[in-house]
Design a protein around this motif. Structure first.
Motif, PDB file in Angstrom:
ATOM      1  N   ARG A  25     -11.096   9.635  -4.037  1.00  0.00           N
ATOM      2  CA  ARG A  25     -10.352   8.362  -3.638  1.00  0.00           C
ATOM      3  C   ARG A  25     -10.244   8.257  -2.274  1.00  0.00           C
ATOM      4  O   ARG A  25     -10.672   7.062  -1.570  1.00  0.00           O
ATOM      5  CB  ARG A  25      -8.982   8.361  -4.253  1.00  0.00           C
ATOM      6  N   ILE A  42     -11.795   5.040   0.272  1.00  0.00           N
ATOM      7  CA  ILE A  42     -11.094   4.575   1.249  1.00  0.00           C
ATOM      8  C   ILE A  42     -11.662   4.450   2.863  1.00  0.00           C
ATOM      9  O   ILE A  42     -12.057   3.746   2.961  1.00  0.00           O
ATOM     10  CB  ILE A  42      -9.753   5.051   1.250  1.00  0.00           C
ATOM     11  N   GLN A  75       1.100   2.659  -3.515  1.00  0.00           N
ATOM     12  CA  GLN A  75      -0.188   3.180  -3.965  1.00  0.00           C
ATOM     13  C   GLN A  75      -0.326   4.945  -3.673  1.00  0.00           C
ATOM     14  O   GLN A  75      -0.682   5.067  -2.472  1.00  0.00           O
ATOM     15  CB  GLN A  75      -1.199   2.387  -3.529  1.00  0.00           C
ATOM     16  N   THR A 112       0.566   7.956   0.684  1.00  0.00           N
ATOM     17  CA  THR A 112       0.056   6.739  -0.032  1.00  0.00           C
ATOM     18  C   THR A 112      -1.083   6.144   0.718  1.00  0.00           C
ATOM     19  O   THR A 112      -1.662   6.409   1.614  1.00  0.00           O
ATOM     20  CB  THR A 112       1.436   5.713   0.087  1.00  0.00           C
ATOM     21  N   LEU A 113      -1.596   5.209   0.201  1.00  0.00           N
ATOM     22  CA  LEU A 113      -2.694   4.373   0.633  1.00  0.00           C
ATOM     23  C   LEU A 113      -2.423   3.857   2.010  1.00  0.00           C
ATOM     24  O   LEU A 113      -3.319   3.872   3.075  1.00  0.00           O
ATOM     25  CB  LEU A 113      -3.037   3.157  -0.316  1.00  0.00           C
ATOM     26  N   LYS A 156      -4.753   4.507   5.268  1.00  0.00           N
ATOM     27  CA  LYS A 156      -5.179   3.481   6.177  1.00  0.00           C
ATOM     28  C   LYS A 156      -5.064   3.430   7.716  1.00  0.00           C
ATOM     29  O   LYS A 156      -5.713   3.352   8.681  1.00  0.00           O
ATOM     30  CB  LYS A 156      -4.770   2.196   5.561  1.00  0.00           C
ATOM     31  N   VAL A 193      -1.934   8.082  -3.278  1.00  0.00           N
ATOM     32  CA  VAL A 193      -3.456   8.732  -3.319  1.00  0.00           C
ATOM     33  C   VAL A 193      -3.395  10.060  -3.495  1.00  0.00           C
ATOM     34  O   VAL A 193      -4.263  10.655  -4.179  1.00  0.00           O
ATOM     35  CB  VAL A 193      -4.157   8.100  -1.924  1.00  0.00           C
ATOM     36  N   ASP A 205       0.924  -1.347  -0.044  1.00  0.00           N
ATOM     37  CA  ASP A 205       0.143  -0.062  -0.026  1.00  0.00           C
ATOM     38  C   ASP A 205       0.912   1.153  -0.099  1.00  0.00           C
ATOM     39  O   ASP A 205       0.547   2.266  -0.395  1.00  0.00           O
ATOM     40  CB  ASP A 205      -0.909  -0.012   1.229  1.00  0.00           C
TER      41      ASP A 205
END
Lengths: 122, 478, 419
Positions: free
Chosen positions: B444, B448, B396, B405-406, B410, B398, B393
């Protein structure tokens, strides 16, 4: 009675400004167009205006949530809303490929609705 | 029954909560917004003042100095960005020079370390982009800048980890003094506590006046700001003030800890405690005054404007400590500037009084340190590679502007007191705070949040419950 | 470190066309880096029709146009890395990228083609006073919600700015069930294509309020309304013309900016007007071997011109691999009266093609003007233009032989003249 109508040709992005000379409901002359499509457009727009309808529909089981669609050819302008309303609630199943017919006859216009995108199965 | 109920999840409420969380107390914190750090604490200059400004002998002076001294190690422990970039206070006319000297003398009285007077040449050498017509200035090397979101959040997280219960979206309506406890009516029901800490910012007067005869009057003082792109973030290195003159207070030009440039604030009293709108006049004022400090205000690089309300109390100083007529009712009111600078010291100051009063004992186990969501953008290439290898992740992105990043998004959601809103993510990770202001990443992040929190996308909001984004599915309203 | 002859940053229309043309020039070792999980870029969310009339001689939707190029790239077996975001380009042409699967990747390229596209100008650039509630979207963000995710982001909509995406979204939101109240444009003319005004606004009786802007945003949590105000020619709001319009949504369509974070990191010289890299007629930037095309270079109205431009950029990138730099003497193009910018800004006198397309935008609406090209004092071209407007990109075919009579130190000027 003679009259002159101003139009913007939407056949292509040039957007030619057309001057259409009309008598009653007959078109006498079109000027301002850079190509022959301008004349066709003026005729259509002043007698039977049409548009391409593009929209989006949900799709199940695909790599994406939505798939884009369009009317294969143009439909009468005054029926655009009716046609788009008829798509409410429609849910598609993956896979769908570009050009796949989604609806055979959009509200009796005789025009089909086709996918404009490929959405493969997840 | 709580031992302590803190009203307000701003930087002061969270400082007190963090301090008290090390003690054997049952503590609750009531916050009307959906997250901590939602009002004054999120919309300010992010400055750690040197302490020159405060009136000698005032609480403001003492606690500002203490807060300033504590800030470096405090921020290190909590992983809060802090930079001691030094402050400059400028004057532009020879006729203002005596006032500059008076301010310098006040700084000496306040025992602000290392201050000195600089002439034009020295100033321009230090800051080449200054208005070349600057006359003289004071350099205060101990001045700094801090990330005000993180300063609040990281303390709140520590408090939460140590067992403080945070009640968000909980609006306090009325506090009643009972025999030996307080009853607090809120939008989420009735709470009871032995002791109240009133850290309600611009609303602190209302709660105080519900129980005490020593009436407070808090006037919201609006401050409007313009934030500029990182491309012009290094226009100045220091936090640059203008010497207050009879014609007005001027504005601050400062870099932020994230590398942006910040101009502001305006300062005018308003009536409406909810009015955090920016105005034409305000933004014009900020830019006009900014032009006095720097050669050119890079207007094409403005990325956003915002306004905050400072809680100004009529007597001019912080109101800190137990109410004179209501035992166990502690105020932290009038928390205007230098409230942020003083926050760590205020936590200790009030916390000490409260633990003494309640004869509270320290817990055997508690945490004092915190680790922020990792800033992927600042990692070296090797570290970036390692992070992605351990958690895909991190590969990735975002938020493209700030390279968030993702994995970071999170983590921001699943931390203690995790983010539940788009703004919450922004304050924890910077996603959406770059030059496109969330244009690219907000859909996005909404997605999420909805997936991680198992919520309908239509429920995901910017900040408060009413600030949702989506109104329905396509064609639903046709 | 992976070695690549031509590395293409971005798999949208520009990147794909550049890759295909580099392959046509015989370059085998090409690599396209795309940050999304699919190729085609922003075209995938532009589901409306109007694409491809020049390139494919038929009218396609965005996804269809993209699909054609994707298919060609697949057929040419050009390697692509998806889900891969470039985070740095160095002066010596090392490209650093990250991806969830491959981690951190470094690529040494001989030629690089920048094709990252553009992004929308945010509200900050406008500095509209008022609250900062939810319900304010850039038109492209709204487009993503509606066309990719299937959500309606608002019911009662006011659109600020008459750029094409704003106009397209006026129609899209209407057809998905929202009510678009008006489009406000601060200028006395629209920045969008005329055909979009006809079929996106006029068709649905959506008023276009020229010389109007939003001067205040109301609503603390969600947008509750806007103050709309008329502006004078210098864009100053006129007192007394304030009008409150209740709405829950504001779409901003106030222009696009080339996305040049990477270009800046690489140290490329950036054009102050276009915000894209400065390029010569070979689409080569200030770093030899680094080329740029499409919306990262300057914002286009039509994808067809993006493809055309990118095809040249790909070709020149390929030639750089084979022959090295072709730059010797560069001749600047000066923007005269009425010309806002040109792309390219310089011509390589020795290696230029016999015909070079110079694209430009004008500063204002001009009716019945002549587009003149001067080399020094000599007028080499004189073309009547019925109408030119800032919203529509223009171009002129520059003939190499115009420079035949050129003596030293003469510059090229493009300008509009009444006579």
């Amino acid at each position: 009675m003679k009259e002159t109508k101003q139009l913007v040709c939407i056949s292509c992005p040039m957007g030619c400004r057309l001057e259409v000379e009309m008598e009653d409901k007959t078109i006498l002359q079109v000027s301002g167009n850079l190509c022959s499509r301008g004349i066709v457009y003026a005729n259509k727009e002043l007698t039977n205006p049409t548009r391409i309808l593009t929209s989006i529909l949900p799709i199940i089981g695909g790599v994406e949530e939505m798939v884009s669609v369009k009317s294969k050819t143009d439909i009468p302008k005054n029926r655009v809303f009716e046609c788009v309303k008829s798509l409410k609630g429609l849910v598609l199943q993956a896979p769908i490929h570009v050009g796949d017919v989604i609806v055979k006859d959009l509200c009796g216009t005789g025009v089909s609705l086709v996918a404009t995108k490929t959405v493969l199965k997840k | 029954m709580f031992d302590v109920l803190i009203i307000g999840g701003g930087v002061i409420g969270c400082s007190v909560a963090k301090y008290l969380s090390e003690y054997q107390l049952k503590i609750g914190l009531l916050e009307k917004a959906s997250d901590v750090c939602e009002l004054t604490s999120k919309a300010n200059s992010g400055i750690v003042h040197s302490g020159i400004d405060a009136h000698p002998g005032s609480l403001k002076a003492t606690l500002n100095l203490q807060g300033n001294q504590m800030m470096e190690s405090f921020c290190k422990e909590l992983d809060v960005p802090f930079i001691r970039n030094g402050s400059l206070i400028l004057c532009f006319e020879e006729s203002d020079y005596p006032d500059l000297l008076r301010l310098y003398d006040q700084g000496v009285k306040n025992e602000v370390p290392g201050i000195k007077i600089l002439n034009q040449e020295e100033l321009l050498q230090l800051e080449p982009n200054l208005n070349p017509h600057v006359y003289a200035g004071i350099l205060a090397p101990s001045g700094g800048i801090v990330d005000p979101f993180k300063l609040t959040l990281m303390q709140a997280e520590v408090a939460s980890t140590n067992g403080v219960s945070f009640f968000l979206q909980t609006t306090v309506f009325y506090i009643q003094k009972k025999q030996d406890y307080f009853q607090v009516e809120t939008s989420k029901g009735v709470f009871q506590a032995k002791l109240i800490v009133n850290a309600a910012g611009i609303y602190a007067d209302e709660f105080n006046n519900q129980v005490s005869n020593h009436i407070l009057k808090i006037i919201p003082r609006k401050g409007e700001y313009c934030l500029f792109d990182k491309q012009v973030g290094s226009l100045v290195k220091h936090t640059i003030f203008q010497l207050p003159t009879p014609l007005g207070k001027g504005v601050v030009v400062t870099p932020t800890t994230d590398g942006n440039l910040l101009l502001g604030p305006t300062a005018y009293d308003i009536l409406d405690k909810e009015d955090i709108s920016t105005t034409v006049e305000g933004l014009k004022f900020v830019v006009e005054k900014g032009k006095k400090t720097i050669k050119e205000v890079p207007m094409s690089f403005v990325i956003t404007a915002f306004a905050g309300l400072r809680a100004t109390e009529a007597n001019g100083d912080f109101i800190l400590g137990e109410s004179q007529d209501v035992p166990n009712f502690f105020n932290a009111a009038g928390m205007e500037s230098p409230g942020l600078s003083a926050a760590p010291a205020i936590g200790v100051y009030l916390g000490n009084q409260i633990t003494t009063k309640l004869r509270a004992k320290k817990k055997d186990h508690f945490v004092t340190r915190n680790k922020s969501v990792v800033d992927f953008d600042k990692l070296s290439l090797t570290e970036k590679a390692r992070y992605i290898e351990n958690d895909h992740d991190f590969g990735q992105i975002v938020c493209r502007c700030e390279l968030v990043t993702l994995a970071q998004i999170k983590e921001a959601i699943h931390r203690p007191l995790g983010a539940t809103t788009i703004d919450g993510i922004k304050r924890r990770t910077r996603a959406g705070s770059g030059r496109c202001q969330g244009g690219f990443c907000s859909p996005r992040i909404l997605d999420i949040l909805s997936k991680e929190l198992h919520k309908d996308p239509k429920e995901i909001a910017k900040s408060s419950e009413q600030s949702t984004y989506l109104v329905g599915l396509d064609k639903e309203l046709l | 470190m992976r070695n690549v002859d031509v590395c293409i940053i971005g798999g949208g229309p520009a990147g794909l066309a550049a890759a295909l043309s580099a392959r046509k020039e015989g370059i085998e070792n090409i690599l396209i880096l795309e940050r999304e999980t699919f190729l085609g870029g922003i075209l995938n969310q532009c589901i409306h029709n109007g694409f491809g009339l020049h390139t494919f001689k038929e009218e396609l939707t965005g996804p269809e146009y993209a699909a054609r190029y994707v298919q060609m790239v697949e057929e040419a077996s050009i390697p692509v890395l998806l889900d891969t975001m470039v985070i740095d380009i160095s002066k010596d042409k090392v490209v650093t990228a990250i991806s969830p699967q491959a981690g951190l990747i470094q690529i040494q390229a001989i030629s690089i083609v920048l094709a990252m596209g553009c992004r929308e100008r945010p509200r900050g650039a406008l500095n509209i006073p008022g609250f900062r509630p939810s319900g304010i979207y850039s038109a492209g963000t709204a487009q993503r919600y509606v066309n990719i995710e299937g959500f309606l982001p608002g019911k009662e909509v006011v659109i600020l700015g008459s750029g094409d995406i704003g106009l397209i979204m006026a129609r899209r939101m209407t057809l998905e069930g929202a009510h678009v109240l008006m489009v406000c444009e601060i200028l006395p003319f629209s920045g969008g294509l005329k055909r979009n005004i006809v079929q996106c606004l006029d068709d649905f009786n959506i008023p276009l309020r020229l010389s109007h802007t939003i001067t205040k945003i109301h609503g603390k949590y969600r947008v509750e309304g806007v103050t709309v105000q008329q502006v004078s020619l210098d864009k100053t709001p006129i007192a007394g013309t304030e009008e409150f319009v209740a709405c829950d949504t504001i779409l901003l369509s106030v222009g696009l900016i080339p996305e040049n974070e990477l270009s800046r990191k690489a140290g490329l010289k950036i054009h102050t007007t276009t915000q894209g890299p400065l390029v010569n007629d070979r689409f080569e930037t200030s770093i030899p071997g680094v080329f740029a095309c499409g919306n990262v270079l300057h914002v286009h109205d039509l994808v067809d011109w993006v493809s055309q431009e990118a095809e040249f950029a790909g070709q020149f990138a390929a030639q750089f691999v084979k022959l090295g730099s072709q730059i010797s003497r560069l001749l600047p193009i000066v923007c005269g009266y009425g010309i806002r910018y040109t792309v390219p800004t310089t011509l390589c006198i020795d290696s230029m093609k016999t015909l070079t397309t110079v694209r430009f935008r004008v500063t204002d609406v001009f009716k019945d003007y002549y587009l003149d090209v001067f080399v020094g004092q000599v007028r080499v071209s004189h073309q009547k233009k019925r109408i030119v407007a800032p919203g529509e990109m223009e171009s002129i075919l520059f003939k190499k032989h115009w420079l035949d009579s050129k003596t030293e130190d003469e510059e090229i000027t493009i300008l509009l003249q009444k006579e």
